[in-house]
Write a protein that holds these residues in place. Structure first.
Motif, PDB file in Angstrom:
ATOM      1  N   ALA A  18       0.828  -1.197   0.000  1.00 20.77           N
ATOM      2  CA  ALA A  18       0.000   0.000   0.000  1.00 20.77           C
ATOM      3  C   ALA A  18       0.865   1.250   0.000  1.00 20.77           C
ATOM      4  O   ALA A  18       1.978   1.263   0.520  1.00 20.77           O
ATOM      5  CB  ALA A  18      -0.916   0.005   1.216  1.00 20.77           C
ATOM      6  N   TYR A  22      -2.921   5.544  -0.570  1.00 21.97           N
ATOM      7  CA  TYR A  22      -3.929   4.540  -0.216  1.00 21.97           C
ATOM      8  C   TYR A  22      -4.478   4.806   1.180  1.00 21.97           C
ATOM      9  O   TYR A  22      -5.700   4.860   1.378  1.00 21.97           O
ATOM     10  CB  TYR A  22      -3.305   3.147  -0.292  1.00 21.97           C
ATOM     11  N   TYR A  23      -3.607   4.972   2.148  1.00 26.26           N
ATOM     12  CA  TYR A  23      -4.058   5.190   3.526  1.00 26.26           C
ATOM     13  C   TYR A  23      -4.697   6.565   3.698  1.00 26.26           C
ATOM     14  O   TYR A  23      -5.690   6.712   4.426  1.00 26.26           O
ATOM     15  CB  TYR A  23      -2.890   5.024   4.491  1.00 26.26           C
ATOM     16  N   THR A  25      -6.320   8.313   1.494  1.00 25.71           N
ATOM     17  CA  THR A  25      -7.646   8.295   0.880  1.00 25.71           C
ATOM     18  C   THR A  25      -8.642   7.573   1.768  1.00 25.71           C
ATOM     19  O   THR A  25      -9.773   8.029   1.976  1.00 25.71           O
ATOM     20  CB  THR A  25      -7.584   7.621  -0.499  1.00 25.71           C
ATOM     21  N   ARG A  26      -8.232   6.437   2.320  1.00 21.50           N
ATOM     22  CA  ARG A  26      -9.112   5.696   3.230  1.00 21.50           C
ATOM     23  C   ARG A  26      -9.484   6.548   4.442  1.00 21.50           C
ATOM     24  O   ARG A  26     -10.647   6.628   4.831  1.00 21.50           O
ATOM     25  CB  ARG A  26      -8.430   4.403   3.679  1.00 21.50           C
ATOM     26  N   GLN A  27      -8.495   7.206   5.044  1.00 20.22           N
ATOM     27  CA  GLN A  27      -8.778   8.010   6.231  1.00 20.22           C
ATOM     28  C   GLN A  27      -9.683   9.195   5.916  1.00 20.22           C
ATOM     29  O   GLN A  27     -10.492   9.607   6.744  1.00 20.22           O
ATOM     30  CB  GLN A  27      -7.482   8.490   6.870  1.00 20.22           C
ATOM     31  N   THR A  29     -12.140   9.220   4.080  1.00 22.38           N
ATOM     32  CA  THR A  29     -13.536   8.782   4.037  1.00 22.38           C
ATOM     33  C   THR A  29     -14.034   8.326   5.394  1.00 22.38           C
ATOM     34  O   THR A  29     -15.240   8.272   5.630  1.00 22.38           O
ATOM     35  CB  THR A  29     -13.713   7.639   3.027  1.00 22.38           C
ATOM     36  N   MET A  30     -13.115   7.974   6.299  1.00 24.37           N
ATOM     37  CA  MET A  30     -13.511   7.427   7.597  1.00 24.37           C
ATOM     38  C   MET A  30     -13.354   8.403   8.753  1.00 24.37           C
ATOM     39  O   MET A  30     -13.911   8.201   9.832  1.00 24.37           O
ATOM     40  CB  MET A  30     -12.688   6.171   7.910  1.00 24.37           C
TER      41      MET A  30
END
Length: 459
Positions: A18, A22-23, A25-27, A29-30
């Motif tokens: 990753a 990647y990380y 973008t994930r964060q 959204t969360m």
């Protein structure tokens, strides 16, 4: 529900291939919009040691943020790690409210050794803001008075009372009904004198102004319960308090039985070149607020209180997480390293070297308007030298250039934060055990970043 039917979440381990993106973008959204550092320092950290951090892509960075000063010894110091292992292996409970343990006893004795014998400790919730709230409540309890004097540029936390005493306006604008009774006064500033005088004249005027304000029977403000300040404003742009001004504040508050609270959350624990920044003025406050480095990198907040002012009734200020045993064990090791390795002196020497070299860089790049600080707490004020200077020769702040320098530093694998008016002061909060070689590496990367930013912004 039987154990057989319980759902136990599996820990999520880093994905081997990753990327930072990647990380991030994930964060995005969360995690709430309130997140801040990932917007300026877009990396996902995989491991860290000392002043170095490594992201998930294998890039190595010099960390001059150090948890906003929390990591006094940098990341994963061996003595701190061993202390944590020892606690985990001992069977000691990790959560004890304010119940006594041998670790707490040893920590209390170690920390109090840095204070006069008439001081005691109060354990608060694990943030500096809670310590600030407790200190103000204690001052009001002791004096029976309501008002508080704070200073422009100061930062004391984001809870309602702490925010009411914080100078920055952006966090306040949409939050009404903050704690009433806060009177702000001007804080001396060597580059942006609030009186437009500059130099010793500005300091002398502000020193006189404070005493006159407290003693003027027509000032319009009743005697306060407390005066709260930082001996070096951190988030306010690394602004050290002049010695004579701070001494006058101590003299006047003592004379009028006003509780003097020193917020040492960021400047404490040898960062300034002394154990606490107020020691540069040879004064002793009534209450000292400590967080960040006091926990050895883990959450902890403690007040040191002159016994005279310890007016609490039992449970007068509580907090569930007052008893972080891991943080206390880690802090014992940090305090031992500070004393045995004379890290306050290391901070003084390395800090003076950094500022001397940064002033040389400023001669080459006029967008650096001022370099200041004490110990390993350094501020670099970024200005637009193309615009007219003010009456004392200071140029307007340049937010675009400050942002460009911070980004160029990141691109050159140097992590640092901004502060000050408009976020135009680059701040260095290196670990207090930084080496000469690491200082030189910081300077090399910083100079390269400034050159790139100037070329990009100025053309």
């Amino acid at each position: 529900m039987s154990q057989a039917h319980l759902h136990v979440a599996t820990p999520v381990h880093p994905i081997s291939h990753a990327t930072n993106e990647y990380y991030l973008t994930r964060q995005s959204t969360m995690e709430s919009n309130v997140r801040s550092y990932p917007r300026k320092l877009p990396l996902a950290i995989a491991k860290a040691q000392g002043i170095w951090v490594t992201d998930v892509e294998g890039n190595d960075y010099l960390d001059c943020l150090a948890g906003a000063g929390t990591l006094a010894l940098g990341h994963n110091h061996p003595a701190v790690k061993q202390a944590l292992y020892d606690v985990l292996e001992s069977g000691l409970p990790l959560h004890t409210l304010d119940i006594t343990t041998p670790v707490k006893d040893a920590f209390t004795e170690s920390l109090l050794s840095f204070f006069p014998k008439d001081f005691v400790l109060q354990f608060c919730g694990p943030t500096g803001a809670d310590g600030t709230e407790a200190a103000i409540k204690l001052a009001k309890t002791y004096t029976g008075r309501d008002n508080v004097i704070a200073f422009s540029g100061g930062y004391h936390g984001m809870t309602h009372g702490a925010l009411a005493m914080t100078g920055n306006l952006s966090a306040k604008e949409k939050v009404g009904n903050l704690m009433p009774g806060v009177q702000f006064m001007p804080y001396p500033h060597e580059y942006r004198c609030p009186l437009g005088l500059g130099g010793e004249a500005g300091v002398d005027a502000l020193t006189y102004y404070f005493e006159n304000f407290i003693e003027d029977v027509e000032s319009g403000v009743v005697k306060p319960a407390a005066v709260i300040l930082e001996a070096i404003q951190g988030e306010g742009g690394v602004v050290p308090a002049p010695k004579k001004w701070l001494q006058k504040i101590r003299e006047v508050t003592a004379k009028h039985d006003i509780v003097l609270i020193l917020d040492e959350v960021q400047a404490g624990f040898a960062r300034s070149g002394k154990m606490f920044a107020f020691e540069h003025a040879d004064i002793v406050p009534d209450v000292v607020v400590m967080s960040k480095a006091v926990g050895g990198g883990l959450p902890l907040c403690v007040l040191a209180i002159n016994k005279k002012f310890d007016a609490w009734a039992p449970a007068g200020h509580t907090g569930t997480f007052r008893g972080n045993q891991l943080a206390m064990a880690a802090s014992i090791q940090v305090l031992d390293e500070i004393r045995s390795k004379n890290l306050a002196e290391n901070a003084r020497i390395r800090g003076e070297f950094l500022r001397d070299e940064l002033k040389k860089i400023a001669q080459e790049f006029p967008c650096i308007g001022n370099v200041r600080g004490r110990g390993l707490m350094t501020g670099i004020e970024i200005v637009d030298e193309r615009k007219p200077a003010d009456r004392i020769g200071s140029y307007p702040a340049d937010i675009d250039m400050a942002n460009a320098i911070q980004r160029a530093c990141f691109d050159n694998k140097l992590l640092l934060e901004k502060g000050g008016r408009g976020g135009t002061v680059i701040r260095l909060l290196c670990p207090i055990n930084i080496t000469q070689e690491e200082c030189e590496a910081v300077l090399e990367r910083f100079k390269k970043a400034v050159k790139e930013a100037v070329q990009k912004v100025r053309g």
